[in-house]
Design a protein around this motif. Structure first.
Motif, PDB file in Angstrom:
ATOM      1  N   GLN A 249       3.492  18.161 -16.483  1.00 37.88           N
ATOM      2  CA  GLN A 249       3.049  18.281 -17.874  1.00 37.88           C
ATOM      3  C   GLN A 249       2.028  19.408 -18.030  1.00 37.88           C
ATOM      4  O   GLN A 249       2.075  20.175 -18.999  1.00 37.88           O
ATOM      5  N   LEU A 250       1.132  19.531 -17.072  1.00 36.26           N
ATOM      6  CA  LEU A 250       0.145  20.605 -17.101  1.00 36.26           C
ATOM      7  C   LEU A 250       0.831  21.962 -17.005  1.00 36.26           C
ATOM      8  O   LEU A 250       0.496  22.897 -17.733  1.00 36.26           O
ATOM      9  N   SER A 251       1.822  22.060 -16.143  1.00 36.50           N
ATOM     10  CA  SER A 251       2.571  23.300 -15.992  1.00 36.50           C
ATOM     11  C   SER A 251       3.295  23.665 -17.289  1.00 36.50           C
ATOM     12  O   SER A 251       3.285  24.824 -17.718  1.00 36.50           O
ATOM     13  N   GLN A 252       3.909  22.690 -17.919  1.00 41.09           N
ATOM     14  CA  GLN A 252       4.591  22.936 -19.199  1.00 41.09           C
ATOM     15  C   GLN A 252       3.599  23.385 -20.265  1.00 41.09           C
ATOM     16  O   GLN A 252       3.891  24.284 -21.052  1.00 41.09           O
ATOM     17  N   GLN A 253       2.438  22.769 -20.294  1.00 41.98           N
ATOM     18  CA  GLN A 253       1.410  23.145 -21.264  1.00 41.98           C
ATOM     19  C   GLN A 253       0.940  24.576 -21.019  1.00 41.98           C
ATOM     20  O   GLN A 253       0.763  25.350 -21.954  1.00 41.98           O
ATOM     21  N   LEU A 254       0.764  24.924 -19.764  1.00 43.06           N
ATOM     22  CA  LEU A 254       0.332  26.279 -19.413  1.00 43.06           C
ATOM     23  C   LEU A 254       1.378  27.299 -19.852  1.00 43.06           C
ATOM     24  O   LEU A 254       1.040  28.333 -20.425  1.00 43.06           O
ATOM     25  N   ARG A 255       2.657  27.003 -19.623  1.00 43.72           N
ATOM     26  CA  ARG A 255       3.719  27.914 -20.055  1.00 43.72           C
ATOM     27  C   ARG A 255       3.747  28.036 -21.577  1.00 43.72           C
ATOM     28  O   ARG A 255       3.910  29.131 -22.117  1.00 43.72           O
ATOM     29  N   ALA A 256       3.570  26.922 -22.270  1.00 45.09           N
ATOM     30  CA  ALA A 256       3.571  26.948 -23.746  1.00 45.09           C
ATOM     31  C   ALA A 256       2.399  27.784 -24.251  1.00 45.09           C
ATOM     32  O   ALA A 256       2.550  28.565 -25.202  1.00 45.09           O
ATOM     33  N   GLU A 257       1.234  27.647 -23.639  1.00 43.92           N
ATOM     34  CA  GLU A 257       0.070  28.431 -24.038  1.00 43.92           C
ATOM     35  C   GLU A 257       0.314  29.919 -23.781  1.00 43.92           C
ATOM     36  O   GLU A 257      -0.091  30.767 -24.563  1.00 43.92           O
TER      37      GLU A 257
ATOM     38  N   ASP B 258       0.830  -1.212   0.000  1.00 43.90           N
ATOM     39  CA  ASP B 258       0.000   0.000   0.000  1.00 43.90           C
ATOM     40  C   ASP B 258       0.864   1.261   0.000  1.00 43.90           C
ATOM     41  O   ASP B 258       0.573   2.218  -0.721  1.00 43.90           O
ATOM     42  N   VAL B 259       1.915   1.253   0.795  1.00 46.02           N
ATOM     43  CA  VAL B 259       2.807   2.414   0.850  1.00 46.02           C
ATOM     44  C   VAL B 259       3.470   2.615  -0.512  1.00 46.02           C
ATOM     45  O   VAL B 259       3.558   3.739  -1.009  1.00 46.02           O
ATOM     46  N   ASN B 260       3.907   1.539  -1.135  1.00 52.91           N
ATOM     47  CA  ASN B 260       4.511   1.650  -2.465  1.00 52.91           C
ATOM     48  C   ASN B 260       3.501   2.166  -3.485  1.00 52.91           C
ATOM     49  O   ASN B 260       3.863   2.953  -4.368  1.00 52.91           O
ATOM     50  N   ASP B 261       2.254   1.737  -3.381  1.00 56.11           N
ATOM     51  CA  ASP B 261       1.216   2.249  -4.278  1.00 56.11           C
ATOM     52  C   ASP B 261       1.040   3.763  -4.116  1.00 56.11           C
ATOM     53  O   ASP B 261       0.898   4.489  -5.100  1.00 56.11           O
ATOM     54  N   ILE B 262       1.058   4.222  -2.869  1.00 52.49           N
ATOM     55  CA  ILE B 262       0.924   5.661  -2.611  1.00 52.49           C
ATOM     56  C   ILE B 262       2.093   6.422  -3.232  1.00 52.49           C
ATOM     57  O   ILE B 262       1.900   7.434  -3.907  1.00 52.49           O
ATOM     58  N   VAL B 263       3.303   5.925  -3.038  1.00 54.02           N
ATOM     59  CA  VAL B 263       4.492   6.571  -3.611  1.00 54.02           C
ATOM     60  C   VAL B 263       4.383   6.610  -5.135  1.00 54.02           C
ATOM     61  O   VAL B 263       4.595   7.655  -5.762  1.00 54.02           O
ATOM     62  N   ASN B 264       4.037   5.490  -5.736  1.00 53.02           N
ATOM     63  CA  ASN B 264       3.960   5.421  -7.199  1.00 53.02           C
ATOM     64  C   ASN B 264       2.875   6.334  -7.765  1.00 53.02           C
ATOM     65  O   ASN B 264       3.090   7.013  -8.779  1.00 53.02           O
ATOM     66  N   GLN B 265       1.723   6.374  -7.128  1.00 50.38           N
ATOM     67  CA  GLN B 265       0.646   7.231  -7.621  1.00 50.38           C
ATOM     68  C   GLN B 265       0.955   8.712  -7.404  1.00 50.38           C
ATOM     69  O   GLN B 265       0.604   9.554  -8.242  1.00 50.38           O
ATOM     70  N   ALA B 266       1.624   9.029  -6.314  1.00 49.58           N
ATOM     71  CA  ALA B 266       2.027  10.427  -6.083  1.00 49.58           C
ATOM     72  C   ALA B 266       3.059  10.855  -7.125  1.00 49.58           C
ATOM     73  O   ALA B 266       3.010  11.988  -7.623  1.00 49.58           O
ATOM     74  N   ARG B 267       3.973   9.961  -7.473  1.00 48.12           N
ATOM     75  CA  ARG B 267       4.941  10.270  -8.540  1.00 48.12           C
ATOM     76  C   ARG B 267       4.225  10.473  -9.869  1.00 48.12           C
ATOM     77  O   ARG B 267       4.564  11.382 -10.629  1.00 48.12           O
ATOM     78  N   ARG B 268       3.255   9.633 -10.157  1.00 50.29           N
ATOM     79  CA  ARG B 268       2.489   9.774 -11.398  1.00 50.29           C
ATOM     80  C   ARG B 268       1.748  11.117 -11.409  1.00 50.29           C
ATOM     81  O   ARG B 268       1.730  11.827 -12.421  1.00 50.29           O
ATOM     82  N   ALA B 269       1.135  11.466 -10.293  1.00 47.84           N
ATOM     83  CA  ALA B 269       0.426  12.748 -10.208  1.00 47.84           C
ATOM     84  C   ALA B 269       1.401  13.918 -10.376  1.00 47.84           C
ATOM     85  O   ALA B 269       1.079  14.904 -11.045  1.00 47.84           O
ATOM     86  N   ALA B 270       2.592  13.799  -9.806  1.00 50.26           N
ATOM     87  CA  ALA B 270       3.597  14.860  -9.959  1.00 50.26           C
ATOM     88  C   ALA B 270       3.988  15.024 -11.429  1.00 50.26           C
ATOM     89  O   ALA B 270       4.168  16.142 -11.907  1.00 50.26           O
TER      90      ALA B 270
END
Length: 93
Positions: free
Chosen positions: A80-88, A63-75
């Motif tokens: 990517q959203l931040s890069q898209q916002l800067r590009a826009e 469970d702890v590893n799942d939390i770490v992996n999903q938090a990394r994915r969210a990061a």
């Protein structure tokens, strides 16, 4: 990974209201990204420390590893959203 079209295109209503409205929407998105980054930093730091302390044989370890992996994915998604916002923003200039 590509972002959904809804992230790639500026808000059509904001465009009708003019450049100032687009800037306000971008500022709001920027603040949201900053807040998400702060939340994810806490999640990643805490879950990483917890993962280092939990015995690999414990039922909690997965469970702890799942939390770490999903938090990394969210990061990654926030980055990517931040890069898209800067590009826009550069395209709007």
């Amino acid at each position: 990974m590509n972002l959904p079209d809804s992230f790639a295109e500026p808000d059509a209503n904001a465009l009708r209201r003019g450049p100032r409205a687009v800037g306000v929407a971008a500022d709001s998105a920027s603040r949201l990204i900053h807040d998400l980054n702060n939340v994810l930093t806490v999640m990643l730091t805490t879950s990483s420390f917890l993962g280092a302390e939990v015995n690999p044989q414990s039922p909690l370890f997965g469970d702890v590893n799942d939390i770490v992996n999903q938090a990394r994915r969210a990061a990654t998604l926030v980055q990517q959203l931040s890069q898209q916002l800067r590009a826009e923003g550069r395209r709007a200039l």
